[in-house]
Design a protein around this motif. Structure first.
Motif, PDB file in Angstrom:
ATOM      1  N   SER A   1       0.838  -1.205   0.000  1.00  0.00           N
ATOM      2  CA  SER A   1       0.000   0.000   0.000  1.00  0.00           C
ATOM      3  C   SER A   1       0.871   1.253   0.000  1.00  0.00           C
ATOM      4  O   SER A   1       0.529   2.244  -0.652  1.00  0.00           O
ATOM      5  CB  SER A   1      -0.967   0.036   1.188  1.00  0.00           C
ATOM      6  OG  SER A   1      -0.825  -1.042   2.020  1.00  0.00           O
ATOM      7  N   ILE A   2       1.997   1.214   0.738  1.00  0.00           N
ATOM      8  CA  ILE A   2       2.849   2.405   0.744  1.00  0.00           C
ATOM      9  C   ILE A   2       3.476   2.612  -0.634  1.00  0.00           C
ATOM     10  O   ILE A   2       3.564   3.738  -1.131  1.00  0.00           O
ATOM     11  CB  ILE A   2       3.914   2.281   1.846  1.00  0.00           C
ATOM     12  CG1 ILE A   2       3.228   2.266   3.214  1.00  0.00           C
ATOM     13  CG2 ILE A   2       4.894   3.444   1.783  1.00  0.00           C
ATOM     14  CD1 ILE A   2       4.139   1.975   4.364  1.00  0.00           C
ATOM     15  N   LEU A   3       3.867   1.503  -1.257  1.00  0.00           N
ATOM     16  CA  LEU A   3       4.421   1.607  -2.614  1.00  0.00           C
ATOM     17  C   LEU A   3       3.394   2.207  -3.569  1.00  0.00           C
ATOM     18  O   LEU A   3       3.700   3.089  -4.373  1.00  0.00           O
ATOM     19  CB  LEU A   3       4.825   0.219  -3.127  1.00  0.00           C
ATOM     20  CG  LEU A   3       6.244  -0.239  -2.824  1.00  0.00           C
ATOM     21  CD1 LEU A   3       6.428  -1.685  -3.238  1.00  0.00           C
ATOM     22  CD2 LEU A   3       7.242   0.649  -3.567  1.00  0.00           C
ATOM     23  N   PHE A   4       2.183   1.722  -3.457  1.00  0.00           N
ATOM     24  CA  PHE A   4       1.095   2.215  -4.300  1.00  0.00           C
ATOM     25  C   PHE A   4       0.890   3.715  -4.083  1.00  0.00           C
ATOM     26  O   PHE A   4       0.810   4.502  -5.024  1.00  0.00           O
ATOM     27  CB  PHE A   4      -0.186   1.440  -3.962  1.00  0.00           C
ATOM     28  CG  PHE A   4      -1.387   1.887  -4.733  1.00  0.00           C
ATOM     29  CD1 PHE A   4      -1.603   1.451  -6.032  1.00  0.00           C
ATOM     30  CD2 PHE A   4      -2.305   2.755  -4.159  1.00  0.00           C
ATOM     31  CE1 PHE A   4      -2.706   1.867  -6.739  1.00  0.00           C
ATOM     32  CE2 PHE A   4      -3.417   3.175  -4.869  1.00  0.00           C
ATOM     33  CZ  PHE A   4      -3.628   2.735  -6.163  1.00  0.00           C
ATOM     34  N   MET A   5       0.870   4.076  -2.793  1.00  0.00           N
ATOM     35  CA  MET A   5       0.702   5.470  -2.404  1.00  0.00           C
ATOM     36  C   MET A   5       1.804   6.332  -3.017  1.00  0.00           C
ATOM     37  O   MET A   5       1.544   7.411  -3.564  1.00  0.00           O
ATOM     38  CB  MET A   5       0.836   5.519  -0.885  1.00  0.00           C
ATOM     39  CG  MET A   5      -0.139   6.375  -0.189  1.00  0.00           C
ATOM     40  SD  MET A   5       0.022   6.022   1.582  1.00  0.00           S
ATOM     41  CE  MET A   5       1.498   6.930   1.971  1.00  0.00           C
ATOM     42  N   ALA A   6       3.037   5.830  -2.919  1.00  0.00           N
ATOM     43  CA  ALA A   6       4.168   6.613  -3.404  1.00  0.00           C
ATOM     44  C   ALA A   6       4.098   6.756  -4.908  1.00  0.00           C
ATOM     45  O   ALA A   6       4.269   7.836  -5.463  1.00  0.00           O
ATOM     46  CB  ALA A   6       5.467   5.927  -2.988  1.00  0.00           C
ATOM     47  N   MET A   7       3.773   5.656  -5.578  1.00  0.00           N
ATOM     48  CA  MET A   7       3.795   5.667  -7.032  1.00  0.00           C
ATOM     49  C   MET A   7       2.710   6.574  -7.589  1.00  0.00           C
ATOM     50  O   MET A   7       2.950   7.378  -8.487  1.00  0.00           O
ATOM     51  CB  MET A   7       3.603   4.231  -7.519  1.00  0.00           C
ATOM     52  CG  MET A   7       4.040   4.010  -8.936  1.00  0.00           C
ATOM     53  SD  MET A   7       3.928   2.267  -9.293  1.00  0.00           S
ATOM     54  CE  MET A   7       5.481   1.688  -8.692  1.00  0.00           C
ATOM     55  N   PHE A   8       1.525   6.461  -7.035  1.00  0.00           N
ATOM     56  CA  PHE A   8       0.405   7.221  -7.593  1.00  0.00           C
ATOM     57  C   PHE A   8       0.073   8.455  -6.773  1.00  0.00           C
ATOM     58  O   PHE A   8      -1.053   8.942  -6.799  1.00  0.00           O
ATOM     59  CB  PHE A   8      -0.820   6.314  -7.741  1.00  0.00           C
ATOM     60  CG  PHE A   8      -0.596   5.216  -8.730  1.00  0.00           C
ATOM     61  CD1 PHE A   8      -0.637   5.494 -10.093  1.00  0.00           C
ATOM     62  CD2 PHE A   8      -0.306   3.926  -8.304  1.00  0.00           C
ATOM     63  CE1 PHE A   8      -0.401   4.474 -11.016  1.00  0.00           C
ATOM     64  CE2 PHE A   8      -0.068   2.927  -9.223  1.00  0.00           C
ATOM     65  CZ  PHE A   8      -0.108   3.192 -10.585  1.00  0.00           C
ATOM     66  N   ALA A   9       1.087   8.962  -6.070  1.00  0.00           N
ATOM     67  CA  ALA A   9       0.854  10.154  -5.256  1.00  0.00           C
ATOM     68  C   ALA A   9       0.195  11.284  -6.035  1.00  0.00           C
ATOM     69  O   ALA A   9      -0.753  11.904  -5.554  1.00  0.00           O
ATOM     70  CB  ALA A   9       2.169  10.599  -4.619  1.00  0.00           C
ATOM     71  N   PRO A  10       0.629  11.564  -7.279  1.00  0.00           N
ATOM     72  CA  PRO A  10      -0.002  12.686  -7.991  1.00  0.00           C
ATOM     73  C   PRO A  10      -1.482  12.446  -8.254  1.00  0.00           C
ATOM     74  O   PRO A  10      -2.261  13.386  -8.273  1.00  0.00           O
ATOM     75  CB  PRO A  10       0.775  12.741  -9.314  1.00  0.00           C
ATOM     76  CG  PRO A  10       2.036  12.019  -9.053  1.00  0.00           C
ATOM     77  CD  PRO A  10       1.737  10.987  -8.035  1.00  0.00           C
ATOM     78  N   VAL A  11      -1.859  11.183  -8.457  1.00  0.00           N
ATOM     79  CA  VAL A  11      -3.267  10.884  -8.736  1.00  0.00           C
ATOM     80  C   VAL A  11      -4.077  10.980  -7.449  1.00  0.00           C
ATOM     81  O   VAL A  11      -5.193  11.509  -7.426  1.00  0.00           O
ATOM     82  CB  VAL A  11      -3.397   9.475  -9.347  1.00  0.00           C
ATOM     83  CG1 VAL A  11      -4.844   9.167  -9.649  1.00  0.00           C
ATOM     84  CG2 VAL A  11      -2.530   9.352 -10.583  1.00  0.00           C
ATOM     85  N   LEU A  12      -3.495  10.471  -6.369  1.00  0.00           N
ATOM     86  CA  LEU A  12      -4.238  10.392  -5.109  1.00  0.00           C
ATOM     87  C   LEU A  12      -4.293  11.744  -4.387  1.00  0.00           C
ATOM     88  O   LEU A  12      -5.195  11.990  -3.601  1.00  0.00           O
ATOM     89  CB  LEU A  12      -3.581   9.357  -4.187  1.00  0.00           C
ATOM     90  CG  LEU A  12      -3.553   7.927  -4.717  1.00  0.00           C
ATOM     91  CD1 LEU A  12      -2.662   7.046  -3.854  1.00  0.00           C
ATOM     92  CD2 LEU A  12      -4.962   7.354  -4.748  1.00  0.00           C
TER      93      LEU A  12
END
Lengths: 427, 331, 351
Positions: free
Chosen positions: B29-40
């Motif tokens: 989840s943290i990886l996901f958060m980091a990767m898609f930070a601009p979207v989220l």
């Protein structure tokens, strides 16, 4: 003159592992007479060590003694416990399994003591040998100073005392007198310069010397029964002989009873008065030395004896018993003779679990095999491929994880060892 | 290299225990958060000035607090309500806390992974060579390692940053490039100095482990055999020693990612990070307003704890599974 | 060829200390001290090297802004900054050997004095944190190891996982916020009194109130700095003890009738702690790094705070002085630890 000192009835010890229930020892009966050397012999994983540890109350989780009685003859103990455990007393006998852990713990050292297979790892490497022997002496000194309080024997020393002892020498557990006795014991087992050697650490001893020291430690409490679990397996052949001589001498001197556990039939033949042959957690044949060596009935005993290298025909090949050590996992065990899958004389009768039959020979000769009463009949023999071959976990591995489990198998992984080990020691 | 037994061990320890599963889910989840930070993210994390009408910072949604604001030349007390516009409030320069939280994960993970790679790249060759050749080379390299150990990692890192400066370099943000998000920063700042520095101060642990492995492997029969066939030292090092010492290095690397994430956060907290998007920097910023606006420091701290825990849980799992000599600590 | 590895401690004893075996304790110590001297020399040299390559003219840092070119030149000459680099290096080394660390560029005070006056506060903090760690961690580790897979074990495991995963500056801030501000249990400002003066007050007036004040002020910093070590020691104690409990000598000790207390503490715990001791010696560096952070969070007047000040001002002589002091402390503590290890573990010193 001869009286039983230990009667084990219907003893079962199980290990509850993630793989399932392991029946390390099943419905085992034993009688050991005072002053004799009783030998238990069997392949690795047959449950020999678990039996010994059950008597010593050294079975630890996930293991558990699930049924049976261990009757121990000791008049003093009867007096001590009959008030608290009336059900546990029968004449001069006490059923150990009916006693509390504390009482059973108090019997270690005084009533039963044990020597182990690997002397090097059975001593604490950071304390001197003398100190460790003195501890054993001190336990018994404190016990005999307070004979009426069985349950308090091992409990009277608290964490508070121990913490104080780091500052106050007077609070040390081990007394000067115990140290002196430890040196006497070292001398007794034939260690030269015992005064100097007492101050040395285990790594400064040779294997044989250390095994002597362990025997000395086991003798500290003058036990009724000394359990020797593979006492010579880890030693050189020449040293093995010396240790056996020592045990022999000490037994003759003190008249103590010894339960000798080994996979070496040579050791049995040389030392024992009575023998029990273990297979898959059961005693399959027991009796006097003559019964087992000359008048044996069970094909497994036959196989074991056949796998001993014949000294007269030096260079003759070992004859291992074909097949694998049976699985002791409950759900993989069938209710049949456990040896049937490796037995050259397996018959249809063997598909039912055999009881213990009285066999010809001495009164003590009992065999768990239908052949005692029935002749081998080839027409009813099972076909050779009746049982599929599988590799199986064994019992001793659970009793002695430090030595028997292969390093590569982690906890929870039952050790799997194919049997290539013949009943005899490699000379 | 990765034998069947190792694989089954990995599987078994994973299925038997809850902790590695938690670790994996957290890390993903943290990886996901980091990767898609601009979207989220809901706001540009670097844009300042998100204040309420009264000119105060937003508290997290559902909370309120009372603060003093200057209005019309007078100082008056106002009670400020949280807003759905800034779900986790804004910090003391009026930036969106939630959006900064997402971007902070990038800095932590990037520095953690790149810094560890850096440490592996220095430490493993040094250790293998020292252990394999032994003698003077070993003595020399290990004395250097001793010197490195006597420096507290943090102190050495501070001194090195003092010398090299702390400027980050920028790489374009692939998510924004791909047109997935609008109004977000065009590029990702990577605190290059910090990454190099954390690698420079932690390589010594890898060197020690690699050296120990090489020391024992060089005496193995298969190495002796290879040598007797005339294999060169180089070949033996690459074909035998390196592959066989990988297990402890992998386990150590996992644990070092956690150590480096903490180190980066500490450096950022002390003001030596190179980017203001780091969680540690945000905690430092919130320190000034800890009493009145505690949410500014709280959230990034939770982020660090979760990131480090997830890596530690996976490290424990790998160690339990790959190195049966170690008793499981995490279970 | 399997050896016990300890990744948490990031150290495998036998790889580093393996070749010390076969030496007597005396030789072992002499060798260790020589190595220590080398390490300190290495630290001094690295610090000098960093200073030499760092940008900026020291003379400018020493002088107020707007100093005349002539004045700058004069300072450069006085400080030997115009000499070749190797001459500067040997001057510097010479000074270090006789304990002359030079003058702070910022305040123009002697570096030795500036370091020494800050040592007590840091030692108080480090010792308090170590005590917190040991007092909590060892019982926790023992409980965890002896009651495996029971709720108390899970609790200890969770605690130690959180402990090694929480950055201590954030922990410190949260402690200030929760225990200091919200609960009002502890003061949060800069401490008014040190341990030395507090004891002096007690001796002179018999009033322990200063000691209580000192205790109140040191509680939160000590917990902050100690938590990581508590967690680390708990983990090491648990895994070490679980390992040790499985060894045959434990069964043998039980078989001879030894009380459980003695088996558990005199034998097992003692043997568990011997290797942990060495691991902790190596963690002194982490402790000092943690102290820098903790002192910053709590405005604690120790070496760490001064180091940060020195870094901010690029005050190299002061930085060097503090770093060299930390290195000396690290090396000496590790020599003591090694000697203790050799003393406690008979297999090292005289095999």
């Amino acid at each position: 003159m001869t009286e039983d000192v230990l009667r084990v009835n219907d003893l079962s010890t199980r290990f509850f592992t993630t793989e399932g229930q392991v029946n390390a020892v099943s419905n085992l009966d034993l009688r050991i007479e005072r002053g004799e050397i009783f030998g238990i012999v069997g392949e690795s994983g047959s449950g020999k060590s678990v039996t010994a540890r059950s008597v010593m109350n050294l079975i630890e989780s996930p293991g558990e003694i699930t049924s049976g009685e261990i009757w121990y003859r000791n008049r003093d103990l009867v007096e001590d416990v009959e008030g608290d455990y009336p059900d546990a007393v029968d004449g001069e006998f006490v059923d150990l399994l009916a006693l509390s852990d504390d009482v059973r713990r108090s019997l270690r050292g005084t009533s039963f003591s044990m020597i182990f297979q690997d002397p090097e790892s059975s001593f604490n490497p950071t304390l001197t040998v003398g100190e460790q022997l003195a501890e054993a002496v001190e336990v018994q000194r404190r016990a005999s100073a307070n004979p009426r309080s069985t349950r308090a024997r091992t409990r009277e020393y608290s964490l508070g005392n121990y913490l104080l002892s780091t500052v106050l020498p007077s609070q040390r557990y081990v007394s000067e007198a115990s140290h002196e006795r430890a040196i006497e014991l070292l001398e007794l087992v034939g260690i030269p310069d015992p005064v100097e050697r007492a101050d040395e650490y285990p790594h400064e001893y040779s294997g044989g010397m250390l095994q002597r020291a362990m025997i000395a430690q086991a003798l500290a409490g003058e036990p009724d029964l000394l359990i020797a679990d593979e006492p010579t397996t880890a030693l050189d052949v020449t040293i093995q002989a010396q240790i056996l001589d020592l045990l022999d001498e000490l037994q003759a001197e003190t008249g103590m009873t010894i339960l000798l556990i080994t996979h070496n039939l040579g050791v049995i033949a040389r030392m024992c008065d009575q023998v029990g042959v273990m297979y898959a957690g059961e005693i399959v044949e027991r009796g006097t030395l003559e019964d087992v060596f000359d008048g044996h009935v069970h094909p497994y005993t036959e196989g074991l004896l056949g796998s001993v290298p014949d000294l007269e025909r030096a260079g003759g090949r070992l004859q291992p018993i074909p097949g694998n050590v049976p699985s002791l996992l409950d759900h993989e065990m069938d209710d049949r003779c456990q040896f049937a899958d490796r037995c050259p004389k397996a018959m249809e009768d063997c598909l039912e679990h055999p009881p213990e039959f009285d066999a010809p020979g001495s009164d003590h000769h009992e065999v768990r095999c239908v052949l005692t009463e029935t002749e081998y009949d080839e027409s009813r023999a099972l076909p050779a491929d009746y049982f599929g071959g599988k590799e199986r976990p064994t019992a001793d591995a659970y009793a002695d994880p430090g030595t028997d489990i292969d390093e590569s198998t982690g906890p929870g992984n039952p050790p799997r060892q194919p049997v290539d080990e013949p009943g005899g020691d490699r000379p | 290299m990765i034998s069947k037994r190792v694989k089954s061990n990995l599987k078994q320890t994973f299925s038997e225990s809850l902790l590695p599963k938690i670790g994996l889910v957290l890390l993903l989840s943290i990886l996901f958060m980091a990767m898609f930070a601009p979207v989220l993210a809901t706001h540009d994390p670097t844009r300042t000035g998100h204040y309420t009408e009264e000119g105060a910072e937003y508290p997290p949604l559902g909370h309120e607090y009372t603060t003093q604001v200057a209005a019309d030349g007078e100082i008056g007390e106002v009670t400020v309500q949280g807003s759905s516009e800034h779900v986790l409030g804004t910090n003391n320069v009026g930036q969106d806390v939630y959006s900064r939280f997402l971007y902070g994960a990038r800095v932590s993970l990037l520095v953690g992974l790149l810094g560890t790679s850096m440490a592996v790249a220095i430490g493993v060759p040094v250790g293998l060579v020292a252990g394999y050749y032994g003698g003077r080379i070993d003595d020399g390299l290990m004395r250097i390692a001793d010197v490195m150990l006597a420096f507290p990692a943090l102190v050495l890192a501070l001194a090195l940053i003092g010398v090299f400066g702390e400027s980050p370099f920028y790489v374009p943000d692939p998510i924004v490039r791909a047109g997935l998000a609008e109004g977000m920063p065009e590029s990702i700042p990577i605190p290059g100095t910090v990454t190099i520095v954390v690698g420079l101060v932690t390589w010594v642990w890898f060197a020690r482990v690699a050296r120990g492995e090489a020391l024992s492997i060089r005496n193995e029969e298969y190495v002796k055999a290879a040598r007797s066939f005339g294999a060169s030292n180089r070949t033996i090092l690459l074909k035998h020693v390196l592959p066989n010492s990988l297990t402890p290095i992998i386990v150590l690397a996992t644990i070092q990612v956690a150590v480096i994430i903490l180190l980066e956060a500490s450096l950022a907290y002390l003001g030596f990070s190179g980017t203001t998007l780091s969680w540690g920097y945000e905690i430092e910023r919130g320190q000034d307003v800890l009493r009145t606006r505690p949410w500014v420091s709280m959230l990034p701290g939770i982020g660090i704890v979760l990131a480090v825990i997830s890596v530690n849980l996976l490290g424990d799992w790998l160690r339990d599974a790959l190195d049966p000599n170690i008793e499981g600590e995490g279970r | 060829m399997k050896r016990k590895r300890d990744y948490q401690a990031l150290d495998s004893l036998d790889t580093v200390y393996g070749y010390y075996i076969q030496m007597t304790l005396g030789k072992f110590l002499v060798r260790r001290i020589l190595q220590g001297v080398f390490v300190i020399w290495g630290v001094i040299t690295i610090m000098f090297g960093l200073r030499a390559v760092s940008p900026g003219d020291p003379a400018n840092l020493m002088l107020a802004e707007g100093a005349t070119q002539a004045l700058v030149e004069q300072v450069r000459e006085e400080e030997g900054l115009n000499e070749p680099i190797y001459v500067q290096y040997f001057d510097y080394l010479q000074g270090m050997v006789v304990g002359d660390f030079g003058y702070s560029w910022q305040s123009n005070r002697e570096v030795e004095a500036m370091v020494i006056e800050r040592i007590p506060a840091t030692i108080e903090l480090a010792v308090a944190a170590t005590i917190v760690a040991i007092v909590i961690a060892i019982p926790l580790g023992v409980i965890s190891a002896t009651r495996r897979n029971q709720p108390s074990d899970y609790g200890a495991t969770l605690f130690s996982l959180l402990g090694i995963s929480t950055p201590n500056f954030w922990l410190g801030l949260m402690l200030i916020l929760i225990l200091g501000v919200w609960a009002g249990l502890f003061p949060t400002g800069r401490r008014p009194v040190g341990f030395g003066p507090a004891v002096l007050t007690l001796a002179q007036t018999g009033s322990p109130s200063d000691i209580f004040t000192w205790l109140k002020y040191i509680a939160l910093p000590a917990i902050t700095l100690g938590t990581y070590f508590t967690a680390l020691i708990t983990r090491l104690t648990r895994s070490g003890m679980v390992d040790e409990l499985g060894k045959p000598y434990v069964t043998a000790s039980q078989a001879k009738g030894l009380p459980a207390v003695l088996v558990r503490y005199k034998h097992v715990l003692r043997n568990t702690m011997i290797p942990i001791l060495t691991v902790l010696g190596l963690q002194i560096g982490t402790l000092m790094g943690g102290a820098v952070i903790t002192e910053t969070v709590f405005n604690w007047p120790g070496l760490g705070l001064r180091l940060i000040d020195a870094l901010d001002a690029r005050d190299w002589p002061l930085m060097q002085g503090i770093v060299v002091f930390i290195a000396i402390a690290f090396v000496s503590i590790n020599i003591v630890v090694d000697a203790l290890y050799a003393y406690l573990n008979p297999q090292v010193s005289d095999e």
